[in-house]
Design a protein around this motif. Sequence first.
Motif, PDB file in Angstrom:
ATOM      1  N   GLY A  33       0.842  -1.206   0.000  1.00 19.13           N
ATOM      2  CA  GLY A  33       0.000   0.000   0.000  1.00 19.13           C
ATOM      3  C   GLY A  33       0.869   1.244   0.000  1.00 19.13           C
ATOM      4  N   GLY A  34       0.328   2.350   0.468  1.00 20.99           N
ATOM      5  CA  GLY A  34       1.111   3.588   0.511  1.00 20.99           C
ATOM      6  C   GLY A  34       2.242   3.459   1.520  1.00 20.99           C
ATOM      7  N   ASP A  35       3.428   3.972   1.180  1.00 18.19           N
ATOM      8  CA  ASP A  35       4.524   3.872   2.152  1.00 18.19           C
ATOM      9  C   ASP A  35       4.255   4.796   3.334  1.00 18.19           C
TER      10      ASP A  35
ATOM     11  N   ALA B 255       4.019  -1.501  -3.294  1.00 15.56           N
ATOM     12  CA  ALA B 255       3.262  -1.448  -4.552  1.00 15.56           C
ATOM     13  C   ALA B 255       1.804  -1.718  -4.246  1.00 15.56           C
ATOM     14  N   ARG B 256       0.959  -1.377  -5.204  1.00 12.41           N
ATOM     15  CA  ARG B 256      -0.433  -1.830  -5.148  1.00 12.41           C
ATOM     16  C   ARG B 256      -0.511  -2.976  -6.161  1.00 12.41           C
ATOM     17  N   CYS B 257      -1.379  -3.918  -5.937  1.00 16.15           N
ATOM     18  CA  CYS B 257      -1.381  -5.119  -6.774  1.00 16.15           C
ATOM     19  C   CYS B 257      -2.814  -5.564  -7.071  1.00 16.15           C
ATOM     20  N   ALA B 258      -3.251  -5.316  -8.284  1.00 14.14           N
ATOM     21  CA  ALA B 258      -4.639  -5.634  -8.674  1.00 14.14           C
ATOM     22  C   ALA B 258      -4.884  -7.152  -8.647  1.00 14.14           C
ATOM     23  N   GLU B 259      -3.847  -7.920  -8.998  1.00 15.39           N
ATOM     24  CA  GLU B 259      -4.005  -9.392  -9.067  1.00 15.39           C
ATOM     25  C   GLU B 259      -4.429 -10.007  -7.733  1.00 15.39           C
ATOM     26  N   MET B 260      -4.006  -9.351  -6.639  1.00 16.39           N
ATOM     27  CA  MET B 260      -4.343  -9.881  -5.301  1.00 16.39           C
ATOM     28  C   MET B 260      -5.825  -9.729  -4.984  1.00 16.39           C
ATOM     29  N   MET B 261      -6.530  -8.942  -5.764  1.00 19.49           N
ATOM     30  CA  MET B 261      -7.966  -8.736  -5.531  1.00 19.49           C
ATOM     31  C   MET B 261      -8.753  -9.934  -6.070  1.00 19.49           C
ATOM     32  N   HIS B 262      -8.086 -10.797  -6.835  1.00 16.70           N
ATOM     33  CA  HIS B 262      -8.771 -11.963  -7.436  1.00 16.70           C
ATOM     34  C   HIS B 262      -8.344 -13.246  -6.740  1.00 16.70           C
TER      35      HIS B 262
ATOM     36  N   GLY C  12       1.289  -2.604   6.499  1.00 15.11           N
ATOM     37  CA  GLY C  12       0.553  -1.774   5.547  1.00 15.11           C
ATOM     38  C   GLY C  12      -0.738  -1.268   6.149  1.00 15.11           C
ATOM     39  N   GLY C  13      -1.609  -0.766   5.300  1.00 14.46           N
ATOM     40  CA  GLY C  13      -2.882  -0.218   5.742  1.00 14.46           C
ATOM     41  C   GLY C  13      -4.005  -1.243   5.679  1.00 14.46           C
ATOM     42  N   ASP C  14      -5.246  -0.759   5.768  1.00 16.85           N
ATOM     43  CA  ASP C  14      -6.367  -1.708   5.850  1.00 16.85           C
ATOM     44  C   ASP C  14      -6.530  -2.547   4.580  1.00 16.85           C
ATOM     45  N   GLY C  15      -6.208  -1.960   3.414  1.00 20.71           N
ATOM     46  CA  GLY C  15      -6.267  -2.737   2.166  1.00 20.71           C
ATOM     47  C   GLY C  15      -5.289  -3.906   2.225  1.00 20.71           C
ATOM     48  N   SER C  16      -4.093  -3.621   2.691  1.00 20.54           N
ATOM     49  CA  SER C  16      -3.065  -4.665   2.804  1.00 20.54           C
ATOM     50  C   SER C  16      -3.513  -5.751   3.788  1.00 20.54           C
ATOM     51  N   PHE C  17      -4.207  -5.342   4.849  1.00 10.66           N
ATOM     52  CA  PHE C  17      -4.724  -6.317   5.825  1.00 10.66           C
ATOM     53  C   PHE C  17      -5.781  -7.213   5.166  1.00 10.66           C
ATOM     54  N   ARG C  18      -6.576  -6.635   4.275  1.00  7.20           N
ATOM     55  CA  ARG C  18      -7.588  -7.453   3.567  1.00  7.20           C
ATOM     56  C   ARG C  18      -6.898  -8.480   2.683  1.00  7.20           C
ATOM     57  N   GLY C  19      -5.811  -8.049   2.064  1.00  5.04           N
ATOM     58  CA  GLY C  19      -5.007  -8.987   1.274  1.00  5.04           C
ATOM     59  C   GLY C  19      -4.494 -10.112   2.170  1.00  5.04           C
ATOM     60  N   ALA C  20      -4.027  -9.746   3.363  1.00  2.00           N
ATOM     61  CA  ALA C  20      -3.507 -10.741   4.313  1.00  2.00           C
ATOM     62  C   ALA C  20      -4.612 -11.709   4.748  1.00  2.00           C
TER      63      ALA C  20
ATOM     64  N   CYS D 193       0.589   0.188   9.306  1.00  2.00           N
ATOM     65  CA  CYS D 193       1.471   1.255   8.834  1.00  2.00           C
ATOM     66  C   CYS D 193       0.714   2.082   7.812  1.00  2.00           C
ATOM     67  N   THR D 194       0.287   3.248   8.180  1.00  5.12           N
ATOM     68  CA  THR D 194      -0.310   4.174   7.219  1.00  5.12           C
ATOM     69  C   THR D 194      -0.346   5.563   7.824  1.00  5.12           C
ATOM     70  N   ILE D 195      -0.094   6.568   6.987  1.00  2.00           N
ATOM     71  CA  ILE D 195      -0.146   7.943   7.511  1.00  2.00           C
ATOM     72  C   ILE D 195      -1.584   8.383   7.741  1.00  2.00           C
TER      73      ILE D 195
ATOM     74  N   GLY E 184      -4.693  11.839   3.648  1.00  2.00           N
ATOM     75  CA  GLY E 184      -5.544  11.119   4.603  1.00  2.00           C
ATOM     76  C   GLY E 184      -6.606  10.268   3.925  1.00  2.00           C
ATOM     77  N   ARG E 185      -6.577  10.240   2.595  1.00  2.00           N
ATOM     78  CA  ARG E 185      -7.600   9.534   1.806  1.00  2.00           C
ATOM     79  C   ARG E 185      -8.987   9.944   2.288  1.00  2.00           C
ATOM     80  N   SER E 186      -9.873   9.028   2.609  1.00  2.95           N
ATOM     81  CA  SER E 186     -11.227   9.448   2.989  1.00  2.95           C
ATOM     82  C   SER E 186     -11.357   9.735   4.490  1.00  2.95           C
TER      83      SER E 186
HETATM   84  P1  ATP Z   1      -2.792   3.029   2.464  1.00  2.00           P
HETATM   85  O1  ATP Z   1      -4.253   3.232   2.726  1.00  2.00           O
HETATM   86  O2  ATP Z   1      -1.940   3.617   3.514  1.00  2.00           O
HETATM   87  O3  ATP Z   1      -2.348   3.420   1.097  1.00  2.00           O
HETATM   88  P2  ATP Z   1      -3.446   0.238   2.149  1.00  2.00           P
HETATM   89  O4  ATP Z   1      -2.770  -0.997   2.582  1.00  2.00           O
HETATM   90  O5  ATP Z   1      -4.851   0.468   2.628  1.00  2.00           O
HETATM   91  O6  ATP Z   1      -2.500   1.444   2.556  1.00  2.00           O
HETATM   92  P3  ATP Z   1      -4.412  -0.330  -0.507  1.00  2.00           P
HETATM   93  O7  ATP Z   1      -3.985   0.206  -1.840  1.00  2.00           O
HETATM   94  O8  ATP Z   1      -5.832  -0.179  -0.128  1.00  2.00           O
HETATM   95  O9  ATP Z   1      -3.425   0.333   0.554  1.00  2.00           O
HETATM   96  O10 ATP Z   1      -4.075  -1.901  -0.457  1.00  2.00           O
HETATM   97  C1  ATP Z   1      -2.777  -2.376  -0.773  1.00  2.00           C
HETATM   98  C2  ATP Z   1      -2.878  -3.657  -1.548  1.00  2.00           C
HETATM   99  O11 ATP Z   1      -3.541  -4.657  -0.743  1.00  2.00           O
HETATM  100  C3  ATP Z   1      -3.721  -3.600  -2.822  1.00  2.00           C
HETATM  101  O12 ATP Z   1      -2.991  -3.093  -3.921  1.00  2.00           O
HETATM  102  C4  ATP Z   1      -4.061  -5.071  -3.016  1.00  2.00           C
HETATM  103  O13 ATP Z   1      -2.995  -5.761  -3.582  1.00  2.00           O
HETATM  104  C5  ATP Z   1      -4.268  -5.547  -1.575  1.00  2.00           C
HETATM  105  N1  ATP Z   1      -5.691  -5.487  -1.250  1.00  2.00           N
HETATM  106  C6  ATP Z   1      -6.441  -4.415  -0.951  1.00  2.00           C
HETATM  107  N2  ATP Z   1      -7.736  -4.748  -0.734  1.00  2.00           N
HETATM  108  C7  ATP Z   1      -7.812  -6.085  -0.928  1.00  2.00           C
HETATM  109  C8  ATP Z   1      -8.873  -7.039  -0.876  1.00  2.00           C
HETATM  110  N3  ATP Z   1     -10.116  -6.677  -0.580  1.00  2.00           N
HETATM  111  N4  ATP Z   1      -8.579  -8.333  -1.140  1.00  2.00           N
HETATM  112  C9  ATP Z   1      -7.305  -8.699  -1.446  1.00  2.00           C
HETATM  113  N5  ATP Z   1      -6.270  -7.853  -1.504  1.00  2.00           N
HETATM  114  C10 ATP Z   1      -6.494  -6.560  -1.262  1.00  2.00           C
END
Ligand code: ATP
Length: 325
Positions: free
Chosen positions: A15-17, A76-83, A106-114, A129-131, A175-177
């Motif tokens: 996600g965002g550094d 990095a952000r990774c679209a493939e991980m969303m599938h 990482g942030g909450d998106g990264s946690f969803r990936g995890a 980890c997110t600002i 701060g995004r949203s």
């Molecule tokens: P920040 O908000 O600080 O930028 P973040 O971790 O929330 O950090 P995101 O871009 O939301 O940043 O997520 C980082 C990456 O996590 C995405 O590019 C994607 O690879 C993975 N990710 C996010 N959401 C999901 C999801 N719902 N399922 C699987 N992977 C996800």
Amino acid sequence: MAEKKIRTIAILTSGGDAPGMNAVIRAVVRAGIKNGLNVKGIERGYAGLLNEEIVDFSTESVKNIIERGGTMLYTARCAEMMHTSGQKRAAEILKDHEIDALVVAGGDGSFRGAETLAANGVKVIGVPCTIDLDIGSTDYTIGFDTAVNTAMEAVDKIRDTSTSHERCSIIEVMGRSAGYLALWCGIASGAEEILLPELYDGDEQAIIDRITESRQKGKKQFILINAEGVGHSASMARRIEAATGIDTRATILGYMQRGGSPTCRDRVCASVMGDMAVQLLLNGKYNRVVSLKDGSYTDFDIHEAASMTKELDEELIRIPYALKR
Ligand code: ATP
């Protein structure tokens, strides 16, 4: 059957550094190796995992990084991980490399990936980890303190020139949203107005009236902190200038807020949380996220954490109004 003993762990940043990510990497590597684990680094977040960009770490690999902003593992952000296909392949790659557990910073998106990796049998730990400070399960996220101090210092500088020219300044912070960064930065810099995405009702006329009133009271400058989630700072500046006749400039602070040497608070928090991530794994606890709640370090189940929400602190929201001239 007895649980397989963890021998090798890996860490990635995603996600965002955020300033302090390097301190998390250092803590995970040093605590892991000290406790007899092999520690690997995965470069470029989930994208690098899918490309098998995996490096071996030694205690030496993480020397002289605690004070550096950014992340030595890149992100990095990774679209493939969303599938589902990407998530399954990521889990298989970890298995092929005999990585028994993964720490995700990482942030909450990264946690969803995890979470998706956990569903595919990977043992994961999340380190926040997110600002943006926008993770429901924790009161603090690594990087926030550095970013908000950077933003505050920039606002102080803009205030000097704004006062000299008797201007109105709109300063847009990240701060995004979420409005935490804007709220903290606004309070710390004594801003006349703070717009938060959680609260702003779009009533620009009310802002124009307050600016006019403030000028009539003899105030030489007007600092408006606008959150990224509200946005449109440039067009807002044009409309305010047209309505008030006061020279109005917009400054979007942007990515400078992500950089710089982490503050003491971020380095310490990152060191504690990184160590905790390793201790959890050594104690057979996984699929957890590390957290700071009500002043204590703790951890939550990763699925439970995902459903936790966070409200803006009512007391903090009150402060800018309470301290108005
Ligand atoms: P920040 O908000 O600080 O930028 P973040 O971790 O929330 O950090 P995101 O871009 O939301 O940043 O997520 C980082 C990456 O996590 C995405 O590019 C994607 O690879 C993975 N990710 C996010 N959401 C999901 C999801 N719902 N399922 C699987 N992977 C996800």
